[in-house]
Design a protein around this motif. Structure first.
Motif, PDB file in Angstrom:
ATOM      1  N   GLU A 240      -0.704 -13.131   2.583  1.00  0.00           N
ATOM      2  CA  GLU A 240      -1.940 -12.451   2.159  1.00  0.00           C
ATOM      3  C   GLU A 240      -2.375 -11.410   3.187  1.00  0.00           C
ATOM      4  O   GLU A 240      -2.792 -10.302   2.826  1.00  0.00           O
ATOM      5  CB  GLU A 240      -3.060 -13.464   1.946  1.00  0.00           C
ATOM      6  CG  GLU A 240      -2.903 -14.278   0.682  1.00  0.00           C
ATOM      7  CD  GLU A 240      -4.074 -15.223   0.459  1.00  0.00           C
ATOM      8  OE1 GLU A 240      -5.226 -14.841   0.791  1.00  0.00           O
ATOM      9  OE2 GLU A 240      -3.850 -16.331  -0.050  1.00  0.00           O
ATOM     10  N   ALA A 241      -2.268 -11.763   4.463  1.00  0.00           N
ATOM     11  CA  ALA A 241      -2.670 -10.832   5.515  1.00  0.00           C
ATOM     12  C   ALA A 241      -1.751  -9.609   5.526  1.00  0.00           C
ATOM     13  O   ALA A 241      -2.215  -8.467   5.673  1.00  0.00           O
ATOM     14  CB  ALA A 241      -2.654 -11.532   6.871  1.00  0.00           C
ATOM     15  N   ILE A 242      -0.460  -9.829   5.353  1.00  0.00           N
ATOM     16  CA  ILE A 242       0.482  -8.703   5.341  1.00  0.00           C
ATOM     17  C   ILE A 242       0.259  -7.837   4.108  1.00  0.00           C
ATOM     18  O   ILE A 242       0.362  -6.604   4.177  1.00  0.00           O
ATOM     19  CB  ILE A 242       1.935  -9.213   5.429  1.00  0.00           C
ATOM     20  CG1 ILE A 242       2.176  -9.799   6.820  1.00  0.00           C
ATOM     21  CG2 ILE A 242       2.919  -8.081   5.165  1.00  0.00           C
ATOM     22  CD1 ILE A 242       3.518 -10.450   6.977  1.00  0.00           C
ATOM     23  N   GLU A 243      -0.065  -8.453   2.984  1.00  0.00           N
ATOM     24  CA  GLU A 243      -0.371  -7.657   1.784  1.00  0.00           C
ATOM     25  C   GLU A 243      -1.624  -6.810   2.000  1.00  0.00           C
ATOM     26  O   GLU A 243      -1.700  -5.665   1.539  1.00  0.00           O
ATOM     27  CB  GLU A 243      -0.514  -8.574   0.571  1.00  0.00           C
ATOM     28  CG  GLU A 243       0.828  -9.125   0.110  1.00  0.00           C
ATOM     29  CD  GLU A 243       0.710 -10.172  -0.977  1.00  0.00           C
ATOM     30  OE1 GLU A 243      -0.407 -10.693  -1.222  1.00  0.00           O
ATOM     31  OE2 GLU A 243       1.749 -10.483  -1.590  1.00  0.00           O
ATOM     32  N   ALA A 244      -2.604  -7.348   2.728  1.00  0.00           N
ATOM     33  CA  ALA A 244      -3.797  -6.559   3.057  1.00  0.00           C
ATOM     34  C   ALA A 244      -3.420  -5.393   3.973  1.00  0.00           C
ATOM     35  O   ALA A 244      -3.911  -4.268   3.800  1.00  0.00           O
ATOM     36  CB  ALA A 244      -4.852  -7.443   3.724  1.00  0.00           C
ATOM     37  N   ALA A 245      -2.516  -5.651   4.930  1.00  0.00           N
ATOM     38  CA  ALA A 245      -2.051  -4.581   5.818  1.00  0.00           C
ATOM     39  C   ALA A 245      -1.282  -3.527   5.030  1.00  0.00           C
ATOM     40  O   ALA A 245      -1.430  -2.322   5.277  1.00  0.00           O
ATOM     41  CB  ALA A 245      -1.181  -5.154   6.931  1.00  0.00           C
ATOM     42  N   THR A 246      -0.497  -3.968   4.072  1.00  0.00           N
ATOM     43  CA  THR A 246       0.253  -3.030   3.222  1.00  0.00           C
ATOM     44  C   THR A 246      -0.718  -2.120   2.461  1.00  0.00           C
ATOM     45  O   THR A 246      -0.537  -0.901   2.414  1.00  0.00           O
ATOM     46  CB  THR A 246       1.150  -3.801   2.226  1.00  0.00           C
ATOM     47  OG1 THR A 246       2.005  -4.688   2.956  1.00  0.00           O
ATOM     48  CG2 THR A 246       1.999  -2.861   1.388  1.00  0.00           C
TER      49      THR A 246
END
Length: 194
Positions: free
Chosen positions: A108-114
Protein backbone atom coordinates in the motif's frame (compact mmCIF):
# COMPACT_ATOMS: atom_id res chain seq x y z
CA UNK A 1 8.96 -5.53 19.89
CA UNK A 2 8.52 -7.29 16.54
CA UNK A 3 7.47 -6.11 13.11
CA UNK A 4 6.12 -2.56 13.12
CA UNK A 5 2.34 -2.31 13.28
CA UNK A 6 0.98 -2.45 9.71
CA UNK A 7 -1.66 0.15 10.64
CA UNK A 8 0.99 2.82 11.12
CA UNK A 9 2.55 2.03 7.74
CA UNK A 10 -0.90 2.26 6.13
CA UNK A 11 -1.52 5.62 7.85
CA UNK A 12 1.83 6.86 6.54
CA UNK A 13 0.88 5.62 3.05
CA UNK A 14 -2.35 7.64 3.18
CA UNK A 15 -0.38 10.74 4.21
CA UNK A 16 2.12 10.17 1.40
CA UNK A 17 -0.70 9.95 -1.13
CA UNK A 18 -1.74 13.51 -0.17
CA UNK A 19 1.76 14.95 0.27
CA UNK A 20 3.05 17.95 -1.60
CA UNK A 21 6.17 18.00 -3.73
CA UNK A 22 8.86 18.58 -1.05
CA UNK A 23 7.14 16.67 1.74
CA UNK A 24 6.41 13.69 -0.52
CA UNK A 25 10.04 13.47 -1.60
CA UNK A 26 11.12 13.07 2.02
CA UNK A 27 8.35 10.54 2.66
CA UNK A 28 9.38 8.41 -0.34
CA UNK A 29 13.03 8.44 0.78
CA UNK A 30 12.01 7.25 4.25
CA UNK A 31 9.89 4.48 2.69
CA UNK A 32 12.99 3.35 0.78
CA UNK A 33 14.87 3.06 4.08
CA UNK A 34 12.01 1.02 5.56
CA UNK A 35 12.08 -1.38 2.60
CA UNK A 36 15.83 -1.86 2.97
CA UNK A 37 15.43 -2.61 6.69
CA UNK A 38 12.56 -5.02 5.97
CA UNK A 39 14.67 -6.88 3.41
CA UNK A 40 17.42 -7.35 5.99
CA UNK A 41 15.10 -9.04 8.51
CA UNK A 42 12.68 -10.88 6.21
CA UNK A 43 12.27 -14.65 6.53
CA UNK A 44 14.28 -16.74 4.07
CA UNK A 45 11.14 -17.70 2.12
CA UNK A 46 10.55 -14.11 0.97
CA UNK A 47 13.92 -12.44 1.48
CA UNK A 48 15.01 -12.53 -2.17
CA UNK A 49 11.75 -10.90 -3.32
CA UNK A 50 11.86 -8.22 -0.62
CA UNK A 51 15.52 -7.47 -1.35
CA UNK A 52 14.72 -7.19 -5.07
CA UNK A 53 11.82 -4.86 -4.26
CA UNK A 54 14.04 -2.69 -2.05
CA UNK A 55 16.70 -2.55 -4.77
CA UNK A 56 14.12 -1.65 -7.40
CA UNK A 57 12.51 0.98 -5.14
CA UNK A 58 15.89 2.59 -4.49
CA UNK A 59 15.52 4.52 -7.77
CA UNK A 60 12.03 5.65 -6.73
CA UNK A 61 13.31 6.86 -3.37
CA UNK A 62 15.59 9.37 -5.12
CA UNK A 63 12.97 11.90 -6.20
CA UNK A 64 14.35 14.89 -8.07
CA UNK A 65 14.17 18.27 -6.39
CA UNK A 66 14.16 19.47 -2.80
CA UNK A 67 12.74 17.47 0.06
CA UNK A 68 11.63 18.22 3.58
CA UNK A 69 12.69 16.06 6.49
CA UNK A 70 9.80 16.77 8.82
CA UNK A 71 6.80 15.18 7.12
CA UNK A 72 4.33 13.14 9.16
CA UNK A 73 4.53 10.12 6.84
CA UNK A 74 8.34 10.33 6.90
CA UNK A 75 8.28 10.30 10.71
CA UNK A 76 6.12 7.16 10.73
CA UNK A 77 8.22 5.36 8.13
CA UNK A 78 11.38 6.22 10.10
CA UNK A 79 9.81 4.95 13.35
CA UNK A 80 8.92 1.67 11.63
CA UNK A 81 12.49 1.38 10.33
CA UNK A 82 13.92 1.92 13.83
CA UNK A 83 11.53 -0.68 15.24
CA UNK A 84 12.80 -3.25 12.74
CA UNK A 85 16.47 -2.40 13.19
CA UNK A 86 16.39 -2.45 16.99
CA UNK A 87 14.15 -5.45 17.56
CA UNK A 88 15.94 -8.57 18.76
CA UNK A 89 16.07 -11.20 16.02
CA UNK A 90 13.86 -13.53 18.07
CA UNK A 91 11.12 -10.86 18.31
CA UNK A 92 10.97 -10.17 14.58
CA UNK A 93 8.90 -13.23 13.85
CA UNK A 94 5.24 -13.65 14.46
CA UNK A 95 4.90 -16.22 11.74
CA UNK A 96 3.47 -15.95 8.27
CA UNK A 97 0.48 -13.78 9.28
CA UNK A 98 2.75 -11.05 10.70
CA UNK A 99 5.01 -11.13 7.64
CA UNK A 100 2.00 -11.09 5.31
CA UNK A 101 0.45 -8.08 7.09
CA UNK A 102 3.74 -6.19 6.95
CA UNK A 103 4.22 -6.94 3.25
CA UNK A 104 0.66 -5.91 2.38
CA UNK A 105 1.07 -2.64 4.29
CA UNK A 106 4.31 -2.00 2.41
CA UNK A 107 2.54 -2.70 -0.90
CA UNK A 108 0.00 0.00 0.00
CA UNK A 109 2.81 2.41 0.86
CA UNK A 110 4.62 1.69 -2.41
CA UNK A 111 1.38 2.17 -4.36
CA UNK A 112 1.00 5.56 -2.65
CA UNK A 113 4.59 6.39 -3.67
CA UNK A 114 3.81 5.29 -7.23
CA UNK A 115 0.77 7.59 -7.33
CA UNK A 116 2.79 10.47 -5.86
CA UNK A 117 5.54 10.05 -8.48
CA UNK A 118 2.92 9.86 -11.24
CA UNK A 119 1.38 13.14 -10.01
CA UNK A 120 4.85 14.74 -10.07
CA UNK A 121 5.49 13.40 -13.61
CA UNK A 122 8.51 11.34 -12.49
CA UNK A 123 8.31 8.59 -15.11
CA UNK A 124 11.39 6.55 -14.16
CA UNK A 125 10.52 6.65 -10.45
CA UNK A 126 6.88 5.74 -11.17
CA UNK A 127 8.03 2.68 -13.10
CA UNK A 128 10.55 1.65 -10.43
CA UNK A 129 7.97 1.96 -7.65
CA UNK A 130 5.38 -0.03 -9.61
CA UNK A 131 7.92 -2.81 -10.20
CA UNK A 132 8.81 -2.89 -6.50
CA UNK A 133 5.10 -3.26 -5.66
CA UNK A 134 4.85 -6.28 -7.99
CA UNK A 135 7.83 -7.93 -6.27
CA UNK A 136 6.31 -7.35 -2.83
CA UNK A 137 2.98 -8.80 -3.94
CA UNK A 138 4.85 -11.91 -5.08
CA UNK A 139 6.54 -12.09 -1.68
CA UNK A 140 3.12 -11.79 -0.01
CA UNK A 141 1.86 -14.65 -2.19
CA UNK A 142 4.80 -16.78 -1.03
CA UNK A 143 3.78 -16.31 2.61
CA UNK A 144 0.33 -17.73 1.87
CA UNK A 145 1.66 -20.80 -0.01
CA UNK A 146 2.27 -23.73 2.32
CA UNK A 147 5.81 -25.04 2.27
CA UNK A 148 6.23 -28.51 0.80
CA UNK A 149 7.75 -31.03 3.11
CA UNK A 150 7.95 -33.85 0.58
CA UNK A 151 8.72 -34.03 -3.09
CA UNK A 152 5.60 -34.83 -5.11
CA UNK A 153 5.71 -37.94 -7.27
CA UNK A 154 5.27 -37.35 -10.94
CA UNK A 155 4.10 -40.86 -11.76
CA UNK A 156 2.83 -43.78 -9.70
CA UNK A 157 5.22 -46.56 -8.95
CA UNK A 158 4.53 -49.97 -10.46
CA UNK A 159 5.44 -53.05 -8.51
CA UNK A 160 5.63 -56.37 -10.34
CA UNK A 161 5.05 -59.46 -8.28
CA UNK A 162 6.20 -62.80 -9.63
CA UNK A 163 4.56 -65.86 -8.08
CA UNK A 164 6.79 -68.42 -6.44
CA UNK A 165 7.53 -71.26 -8.94
CA UNK A 166 6.61 -74.04 -6.55
CA UNK A 167 3.11 -72.71 -6.02
CA UNK A 168 2.20 -71.99 -9.62
CA UNK A 169 0.41 -68.92 -10.88
CA UNK A 170 -1.67 -66.90 -8.47
CA UNK A 171 -5.34 -67.04 -9.51
CA UNK A 172 -6.83 -63.66 -10.32
CA UNK A 173 -9.70 -62.54 -8.11
CA UNK A 174 -13.11 -62.54 -9.79
CA UNK A 175 -14.22 -59.24 -11.28
CA UNK A 176 -17.71 -58.24 -10.22
CA UNK A 177 -20.12 -56.29 -12.34
CA UNK A 178 -18.65 -57.50 -15.68
CA UNK A 179 -20.35 -60.34 -17.58
CA UNK A 180 -18.09 -63.38 -18.00
CA UNK A 181 -16.61 -64.08 -21.43
CA UNK A 182 -17.87 -67.00 -23.39
CA UNK A 183 -15.20 -69.69 -23.70
CA UNK A 184 -16.67 -70.86 -27.03
CA UNK A 185 -15.94 -67.91 -29.26
CA UNK A 186 -14.98 -64.31 -29.64
CA UNK A 187 -17.17 -61.55 -28.31
CA UNK A 188 -18.55 -59.13 -30.77
CA UNK A 189 -16.58 -55.88 -30.74
CA UNK A 190 -17.97 -52.37 -30.91
CA UNK A 191 -20.23 -51.93 -33.91
CA UNK A 192 -20.66 -55.72 -34.48
CA UNK A 193 -23.86 -57.59 -33.93
CA UNK A 194 -24.48 -61.27 -33.21
Amino acid sequence: MGFPPPGRIREAAALLARAGRTEGAGDVAALGDLLTATAAVSPATVRAHVQAAATRFEQASRAPGARTLDGTARTRFKAATRALEHAPRTARGGGAPAVLNLLLALVEAIEAATAWHRAQHHRAQTTAAAQAAVLLREAADLTTTPARTTTPRTSPRTVRVTPAPERGPVPLPPVTGVPPRSPTGPHPGPGRSR
